[in-house]
Scaffold this motif. Structure first.
Motif, PDB file in Angstrom:
ATOM      1  N   ASN A 224       0.854  -1.184   0.000  1.00 29.63           N
ATOM      2  CA  ASN A 224       0.000   0.000   0.000  1.00 29.63           C
ATOM      3  C   ASN A 224       0.890   1.235   0.000  1.00 29.63           C
ATOM      4  O   ASN A 224       2.001   1.227   0.553  1.00 29.63           O
ATOM      5  N   ALA A 225       0.420   2.301  -0.611  1.00 23.85           N
ATOM      6  CA  ALA A 225       1.242   3.500  -0.794  1.00 23.85           C
ATOM      7  C   ALA A 225       1.502   4.211   0.525  1.00 23.85           C
ATOM      8  O   ALA A 225       0.701   4.174   1.455  1.00 23.85           O
ATOM      9  N   GLY A 226       2.652   4.878   0.585  1.00 20.62           N
ATOM     10  CA  GLY A 226       3.010   5.645   1.767  1.00 20.62           C
ATOM     11  C   GLY A 226       3.806   4.829   2.764  1.00 20.62           C
ATOM     12  O   GLY A 226       4.125   3.661   2.537  1.00 20.62           O
ATOM     13  N   SER A 227       4.140   5.451   3.879  1.00 13.43           N
ATOM     14  CA  SER A 227       4.947   4.774   4.893  1.00 13.43           C
ATOM     15  C   SER A 227       4.670   5.374   6.263  1.00 13.43           C
ATOM     16  O   SER A 227       4.126   6.476   6.386  1.00 13.43           O
ATOM     17  N   THR A 228       5.072   4.628   7.284  1.00 16.00           N
ATOM     18  CA  THR A 228       4.938   5.092   8.660  1.00 16.00           C
ATOM     19  C   THR A 228       5.854   4.242   9.531  1.00 16.00           C
ATOM     20  O   THR A 228       6.464   3.279   9.059  1.00 16.00           O
ATOM     21  N   SER A 229       5.961   4.598  10.795  1.00 10.29           N
ATOM     22  CA  SER A 229       6.702   3.773  11.751  1.00 10.29           C
ATOM     23  C   SER A 229       5.718   2.803  12.405  1.00 10.29           C
ATOM     24  O   SER A 229       4.498   2.934  12.284  1.00 10.29           O
ATOM     25  N   TRP A 230       6.257   1.842  13.134  1.00 10.79           N
ATOM     26  CA  TRP A 230       5.374   0.931  13.872  1.00 10.79           C
ATOM     27  C   TRP A 230       4.529   1.712  14.877  1.00 10.79           C
ATOM     28  O   TRP A 230       3.352   1.415  15.077  1.00 10.79           O
ATOM     29  N   CYS A 231       5.124   2.723  15.489  1.00 11.46           N
ATOM     30  CA  CYS A 231       4.378   3.549  16.436  1.00 11.46           C
ATOM     31  C   CYS A 231       3.248   4.289  15.715  1.00 11.46           C
ATOM     32  O   CYS A 231       2.106   4.336  16.194  1.00 11.46           O
ATOM     33  N   GLY A 232       3.560   4.864  14.555  1.00 12.45           N
ATOM     34  CA  GLY A 232       2.540   5.553  13.782  1.00 12.45           C
ATOM     35  C   GLY A 232       1.434   4.611  13.336  1.00 12.45           C
ATOM     36  O   GLY A 232       0.245   4.975  13.324  1.00 12.45           O
ATOM     37  N   PHE A 233       1.811   3.408  12.982  1.00 12.47           N
ATOM     38  CA  PHE A 233       0.841   2.391  12.575  1.00 12.47           C
ATOM     39  C   PHE A 233      -0.066   2.029  13.753  1.00 12.47           C
ATOM     40  O   PHE A 233      -1.289   1.941  13.615  1.00 12.47           O
ATOM     41  N   ALA A 234       0.553   1.840  14.926  1.00 14.14           N
ATOM     42  CA  ALA A 234      -0.231   1.508  16.121  1.00 14.14           C
ATOM     43  C   ALA A 234      -1.204   2.626  16.468  1.00 14.14           C
ATOM     44  O   ALA A 234      -2.370   2.375  16.820  1.00 14.14           O
ATOM     45  N   ARG A 235      -0.744   3.857  16.375  1.00 13.81           N
ATOM     46  CA  ARG A 235      -1.631   4.986  16.669  1.00 13.81           C
ATOM     47  C   ARG A 235      -2.792   5.054  15.674  1.00 13.81           C
ATOM     48  O   ARG A 235      -3.928   5.398  16.045  1.00 13.81           O
TER      49      ARG A 235
END
Length: 296
Positions: A224-235
């Protein structure tokens, strides 16, 4: 054109989503490891042979989409031999069987084949540098498939979550219900990918391949497009649960040591997927919205 698709690893979260896309135009056979062990040569030869025969009898085009994998990243550090058997030897046998029966093969790989030292999204041609047993065995599987002589394509993806099995989204949902706060690593960045979206992309590629219009590039990236950190994903998960995302606190990899090294940066570039004229993947936030909407 009608497809007949064999999906080794059919009991996993990706395999189940591939099976769910079966239709009058797409016949999907998705055996789990109990029914098709990719490390058992005889079983693999029989399964690919049956696929080719079934396709011939029904006037359809056969394709194998290999979703079988040893994905226990930490356990692989102590059991690399088993991980190698599933992630490298299995694909080698599968590719040889596909070559013998002239059946195209799409093999699913991972962002863990890279070192994670990059600062820009990885392209398929970038140098590999796996830092874990899991990554090494998956890289070996890629080599086995691409060097087999079969009409084959490798599709790398990462940070998968789906309706079935265990995954990060389910873990965060469980922890939200049982803890007031939690700490999640914020210095590892990647691209969360819903298996339902990946499955649709793989079947689109399978249709192209079966029709003799497979991409010239033999390695593609699909997340899926884009990115984040594990913390950002959890939030993001907390937000969609109606919970306060501030309850998720950032921490470092050093504060949360694991047996297997994780790539600090494993974002995969979508350029190869787009260059192959395959449908671009939607942003990971939209996919996560759809996941939760489908779960209701």
């Amino acid at each position: 054109m009608r497809l007949t698709v064999l999906v080794p690893g059919g009991s996993g979260q990706l395999g189940r989503d591939l099976a769910a896309l079966a239709s009058p135009a797409v016949d999907v056979v998705a055996p789990g490891s109990a029914d098709l062990d990719v490390t058992a040569t005889g079983q693999v030869l029989a399964a690919v042979g049956a696929l080719a025969d079934r396709a011939r009898e029904t006037g359809s085009a056969p394709v194998v989409v290999n979703a079988a994998a040893y994905t226990a990243v930490d356990a692989a550090e102590k059991d690399e031999e088993r991980a190698f058997a599933v992630n490298a030897d299995g694909p080698r046998v599968l590719a040889a069987a596909c070559a013998a029966r002239r059946v195209p093969l799409i093999h699913v790989s991972t962002d863990y084949v890279f070192s994670g030292d990059a600062s820009a999204p990885y392209e398929p041609s970038d140098e590999l540098g796996p830092r874990s047993a899991y990554g090494r065995t998956k890289a070996a599987g890629e080599d086995a498939v691409l060097g087999s002589g079969a009409a084959s394509w490798v599709v790398r993806t990462g940070w998968l979550y789906g309706k079935s099995g265990s995954n990060f989204v389910k873990t965060m949902a469980s922890l939200e219900a049982s803890r007031d706060t939690l700490s999640v690593v914020d210095d590892q960045v990647g691209g969360p990918t819903w298996t339902a979206d990946l499955a649709a992309g793989l079947l689109e590629l399978a249709s192209r391949v079966a029709g003799g219009d497979g991409p010239e590039a033999r390695i593609l990236h699909c997340t899926n497009a884009g990115s984040t950190s594990w913390c950002g994903f959890a939030r993001a998960v907390f937000t969609r649960l109606g919970a306060d995302p501030a309850r998720v606190h950032p921490c470092t990899t050093e504060e949360f040591p694991r047996p297997a090294a994780r790539p600090a940066y494993s974002v995969l570039s979508p350029a190869s997927w787009k260059a192959a004229w395959l449908t671009p993947m939607r942003p990971w936030e939209e996919a996560l919205d759809a996941y939760f909407a489908a779960a209701k």
